[in-house]
Design a protein around this motif. Structure first.
Motif, PDB file in Angstrom:
ATOM      1  N   LYS A   1      -5.560   1.721   6.273  1.00  0.00           N
ATOM      2  CA  LYS A   1      -5.559   3.095   5.769  1.00  0.00           C
ATOM      3  C   LYS A   1      -4.157   3.688   5.835  1.00  0.00           C
ATOM      4  CE  LYS A   1      -8.431   5.045   4.458  1.00  0.00           C
ATOM      5  NZ  LYS A   1      -8.823   5.207   3.034  1.00  0.00           N
ATOM      6  N   ALA A   2      -3.438   3.431   6.939  1.00  0.00           N
ATOM      7  CA  ALA A   2      -2.078   3.939   7.083  1.00  0.00           C
ATOM      8  C   ALA A   2      -1.169   3.377   5.998  1.00  0.00           C
ATOM      9  CB  ALA A   2      -1.544   3.594   8.471  1.00  0.00           C
ATOM     10  N   GLU A   3      -1.335   2.097   5.673  1.00  0.00           N
ATOM     11  CA  GLU A   3      -0.525   1.485   4.615  1.00  0.00           C
ATOM     12  C   GLU A   3      -0.815   2.140   3.261  1.00  0.00           C
ATOM     13  OE1 GLU A   3      -1.545  -2.610   4.972  1.00  0.00           O
ATOM     14  OE2 GLU A   3      -0.141  -2.985   6.639  1.00  0.00           O
TER      15      GLU A   3
ATOM     16  N   ALA B   1       7.345   8.767   4.340  1.00  0.00           N
ATOM     17  CA  ALA B   1       6.797   9.290   5.593  1.00  0.00           C
ATOM     18  C   ALA B   1       6.710   8.176   6.620  1.00  0.00           C
ATOM     19  CB  ALA B   1       5.411   9.885   5.348  1.00  0.00           C
ATOM     20  N   SER B   2       6.755   8.547   7.881  1.00  0.00           N
ATOM     21  CA  SER B   2       6.565   7.613   8.999  1.00  0.00           C
ATOM     22  C   SER B   2       5.216   7.909   9.639  1.00  0.00           C
ATOM     23  CB  SER B   2       7.683   7.776  10.023  1.00  0.00           C
ATOM     24  OG  SER B   2       8.944   7.518   9.426  1.00  0.00           O
ATOM     25  N   LEU B   3       4.543   6.833  10.101  1.00  0.00           N
ATOM     26  CA  LEU B   3       3.204   6.988  10.662  1.00  0.00           C
ATOM     27  C   LEU B   3       3.070   6.256  11.988  1.00  0.00           C
ATOM     28  CD1 LEU B   3       2.901   7.042   7.385  1.00  0.00           C
ATOM     29  CD2 LEU B   3       0.467   6.848   7.881  1.00  0.00           C
TER      30      LEU B   3
ATOM     31  N   LYS C   1      12.328   4.719   9.929  1.00  0.00           N
ATOM     32  CA  LYS C   1      11.502   5.590   9.087  1.00  0.00           C
ATOM     33  C   LYS C   1      10.805   4.808   7.963  1.00  0.00           C
ATOM     34  CE  LYS C   1      14.605   9.497   9.980  1.00  0.00           C
ATOM     35  NZ  LYS C   1      15.467  10.545   9.407  1.00  0.00           N
ATOM     36  N   ASP C   2       9.966   5.519   7.199  1.00  0.00           N
ATOM     37  CA  ASP C   2       9.228   4.946   6.072  1.00  0.00           C
ATOM     38  C   ASP C   2       8.460   3.692   6.501  1.00  0.00           C
ATOM     39  OD1 ASP C   2       8.258   4.617   3.529  1.00  0.00           O
ATOM     40  OD2 ASP C   2      10.036   3.577   2.779  1.00  0.00           O
ATOM     41  N   ARG C   3       7.807   3.780   7.631  1.00  0.00           N
ATOM     42  CA  ARG C   3       7.091   2.625   8.154  1.00  0.00           C
ATOM     43  C   ARG C   3       5.976   3.050   9.103  1.00  0.00           C
ATOM     44  NH1 ARG C   3      11.136  -0.974   9.744  1.00  0.00           N
ATOM     45  NH2 ARG C   3      12.477   0.236   8.348  1.00  0.00           N
ATOM     46  N   ILE C   4       5.216   2.064   9.565  1.00  0.00           N
ATOM     47  CA  ILE C   4       4.070   2.302  10.444  1.00  0.00           C
ATOM     48  C   ILE C   4       4.323   1.628  11.787  1.00  0.00           C
ATOM     49  CG2 ILE C   4       1.582   1.894  10.756  1.00  0.00           C
ATOM     50  CD1 ILE C   4       1.476   1.602   7.624  1.00  0.00           C
TER      51      ILE C   4
END
Length: 469
Positions: free
Chosen positions: A404-406, A428-430, A462-465
């Motif tokens: 879901k995060a991806e 966004a970063s998660l 950033k821009d990652r999970i």
């Protein structure tokens, strides 16, 4: 809001209720409550709640009135004085009496008597005893009704400065009890004495009550024509104050007297007057029903606004905490997995500095829209202010939460937000965390874990999970 503004709002609330503008009173009271809460002005909070309670009662919303009184009395414990508590008891009694819950009404009056006595507020004590007398008369326990009317008269005489109308009001209940006990001669003597009270001239409702009592006395003595005249006199006064409920009661009594007299012609006229007033009461009830529906609609809108973030329409932090705590508590019992995704927009400060805060707000709105469209109806998404969001996923595994995060990261990347003819890249970063097989039972702890993972995602480019654990 400045203190002067709060005082002005308090005054407005009180004036609106005195004018019978109950819907407006409720609306302004809500504003006063909110302002008082923000400014920690407890006098404003108490004023708002007591006027809301009274207004809800007047439009027939008894449950809402009870809720306001409950909140009012809770605030009184820590922030109110004894006078505030007395005011609460007075409103609470009215509601219990309306519901015919005489036991609770009596208990409330006894609290008012105890507190009023400690404060030497003998007017409050007198009124409470008088109301107790009225309740016992309603139950036809006239001996108890008389006993409490005597106590009420004693308290009225202790009030400083002397207030003749206070004593008069107690005597009305005393006469009512004496009539119930069958001592008609004494009741007649008291009524005649009360007619000589100079203060009576300026108190129309008390005049109505006295004429009503006299009519009842005359009926007991089978003097029906005189009773009809007394009820008619009371009816004419009730018309002056436009009290339709009181008027209908008096007109009904006139109809009863006509039947006892066997006067068909007079009875027909009395019946027509009674029917006309019942129609007016019906119209009044329709107006009140419409007002109740309007107030309920307003309340629903206020409740929705209270739970939502003003910019995105997502849930706010307060609601997220309450709803997630409930979800986590149930999950710990059922052994269900709850996952939290903390999402934060990358480089918002740079975009705000470059393109302005209005553009930054637009990006936040677009992210809220695209991400909320990717979650299920059972899941929760809220904004915490700034550019940080929380997403609570119910009954999903660690791997499902990552998938879901991806999806969310990819949805944010695909946003095409234009400024001055140029597409501005957004990312966004998660961070992801779960409830640890039921060991985490509060939103605060769960979000902290996800936020720590988010911090790692930021730190790693950033821009990652990043997944906690």
């Amino acid at each position: 809001m400045e203190t002067e503004d709060l005082i002005a709002l308090q005054k407005k609330v009180t004036e609106l209720r005195a004018e019978g503008k109950y819907k407006e009173t409720i609306e302004v009271s809500m504003r006063l409550f909110e302002s008082g809460y923000v400014n920690k002005d407890y006098k404003s909070i108490l004023t708002a709640l007591i006027n809301q309670a009274a207004s809800y009662y007047c439009i027939g919303e008894l449950q809402e009135s009870f809720n306001c009184i409950d909140t009012y009395l809770e605030y009184c414990i820590d922030h109110g004085d004894d006078t505030d508590r007395l005011n609460g008891y007075n409103i609470l009694f009215i509601i219990h009496e309306h519901n015919k819950d005489y036991q609770k009404a009596k208990a409330t009056l006894n609290k008012a008597i105890d507190l009023g006595g400690k404060l030497n507020h003998f007017n409050i004590v007198s009124n409470a005893y008088s109301n107790l007398s009225h309740l016992y008369s309603e139950e036809k326990a006239y001996d108890k009704a008389y006993e409490y009317s005597c106590k009420g008269l004693e308290a009225a005489k202790m009030h400083d400065p002397p207030t003749p109308i206070l004593e008069f009001r107690v005597k009305l209940n005393m006469v009512n009890a004496i009539i119930g006990l069958g001592n008609l001669n004494r009741a007649a003597t008291l009524i005649e004495e009360m007619r000589q009270e100079p203060a009576l001239a300026t108190f129309i409702r008390e005049q109505i009550q006295l004429d009503d009592l006299y009519g009842r006395l005359l009926m007991k003595e089978n003097q029906y024509e005189e009773a009809f005249d007394s009820f008619t006199k009371a009816k004419e006064l009730a018309e002056r104050v436009n009290d339709l409920n009181l008027l209908s009661e008096l007109l009904e009594k006139r109809c009863t007297v006509c039947e006892l007299m066997g006067n068909i012609e007079l009875g027909f006229k009395a019946q027509q007057e009674y029917i006309d007033v019942l129609h007016k009461l019906r119209e009044q009830e329709l107006v009140m029903t419409a007002m109740r529906l309007e107030v309920k609609h307003d309340l629903a809108a206020i409740e929705r606004r209270a739970n939502r973030d003003y910019l995105t329409g997502l849930y706010n932090r307060s609601y997220m905490e309450i709803a997630t705590d409930e979800m986590l508590e149930k999950a710990s019992i059922a052994g269900e997995q709850i996952s939290c995704i903390a999402l934060d927009l990358d480089n918002l400060k740079v975009m705000n500095d470059t393109f302005g805060h209005m553009f930054g707000d637009r990006i936040i709105q677009e992210i809220a829209k695209v991400c909320s469209g990717k979650i299920r109806s059972d899941d929760l998404m809220g904004r915490f202010g700034g550019d940080e969001f929380a997403i609570i996923l119910k009954g999903v595994s660690h791997e499902q939460a990552r998938i879901k995060a991806e999806q969310l990261v990819e949805a944010v990347r695909k946003l095409k937000i234009e400024k001055n003819g140029v597409i501005i890249p957004v990312s966004a970063s998660l961070g992801i965390a779960d409830n640890g097989n039921g060991t985490i039972t509060t939103f605060k702890d769960l979000f902290h874990e996800a936020d720590m993972a988010l911090y790692e995602a930021k730190r790693n480019g950033k821009d990652r999970i990043c997944v906690m654990g």
